[in-house]
Design a protein around this motif. Structure first.
Motif, PDB file in Angstrom:
ATOM      1  N   GLU A   1      -3.964   0.159  -8.333  1.00 24.04           N
ATOM      2  CA  GLU A   1      -5.761  -0.202  -8.054  1.00 24.04           C
ATOM      3  C   GLU A   1      -6.307  -1.038  -9.244  1.00 24.04           C
TER       4      GLU A   1
ATOM      5  N   ILE B   1       0.953  -1.281  -0.026  1.00 24.74           N
ATOM      6  CA  ILE B   1       0.022   0.261  -0.024  1.00 24.74           C
ATOM      7  C   ILE B   1       0.844   1.077  -0.161  1.00 24.74           C
TER       8      ILE B   1
ATOM      9  N   ARG C   1       0.781  -3.734  -6.526  1.00 24.19           N
ATOM     10  CA  ARG C   1       1.000  -5.531  -6.714  1.00 24.19           C
ATOM     11  C   ARG C   1       2.175  -5.896  -7.778  1.00 24.19           C
TER      12      ARG C   1
ATOM     13  N   ASP D   1      -3.540   0.567  -3.716  1.00 22.54           N
ATOM     14  CA  ASP D   1      -2.895  -0.407  -3.988  1.00 22.54           C
ATOM     15  C   ASP D   1      -1.792  -0.696  -4.503  1.00 22.54           C
TER      16      ASP D   1
END
Length: 183
Positions: free
Chosen positions: A142, A113, A124, A122
């Motif tokens: 996101e 985050i 990843r 968010d």
């Protein structure tokens, strides 16, 4: 009994170290030097040829000459680096919180985050082990995948004007971002 295979060390420490290095380099006071340094870091971390191939689609990628593949990978790497710099400049109080690491076949997804001001984002990072290091092969912000967003955008450009038009648009994007972060 066959020998036990050691599990590879997790990807999170490697991704965290790369992100921390990118962030600290982006905060250098001399803008010219930091731009080149961040571009080199992004180029060295990502599998930009794989990201470029996925972004234009394997059918198109297979038709490109090697020089065009290298050019496409370089443009995408530069655009990612310059976007990173632009975001750091816009919100210098970034704080990354590392959440977890997930397995995705031979790849790992490192979830974090990003907080700045009152906003939380968010992130990843999808990475794949290459030798002793982890290479970036995908990024989701996101819920929006970099490769999927590029694939949709690139397909429209390719349908209208072909590969040459895509190169013109990518080069223009890189130059616009470069002008913005070099101020």
């Amino acid at each position: 009994h066959p020998p036990r295979r050691r599990c590879p060390r997790g990807a999170t420490p490697a991704v965290r170290a790369k992100a921390d290095t990118l962030l600290s380099t982006a905060r250098w006071p001399r803008k010219g030097n930091r731009v080149d340094a961040v571009r080199a870091l992004w180029r060295g971390w990502g599998d930009w040829e794989g990201i470029a191939a996925a972004s234009v689609g394997l059918r198109v990628w297979g038709t490109l000459e090697e020089v065009h593949r290298v050019r496409m990978a370089s443009l995408l790497s530069d655009i990612a680096a310059l976007n990173w710099l632009r975001r750091v400049d816009a919100a210098p109080d970034w704080n990354l919180t590392w959440i977890r690491e997930e397995s995705a076949g031979s790849r790992r997804v490192v979830v974090a985050i990003l907080r700045t001001g009152g906003a939380a984002l968010d992130l990843r990072w999808t990475v794949e082990r290459r030798g002793e290091d982890w290479r970036l092969v995908g990024l989701v912000t996101e819920g929006s995948s970099l490769v999927e967003a590029q694939r949709t955008s690139f397909a429209r450009v390719l349908d209208k004007g072909g590969v040459n038009r895509l190169f013109v648009k990518l080069e223009r994007k890189r130059e616009d971002l470069l002008a913005e972060v070099a101020r």
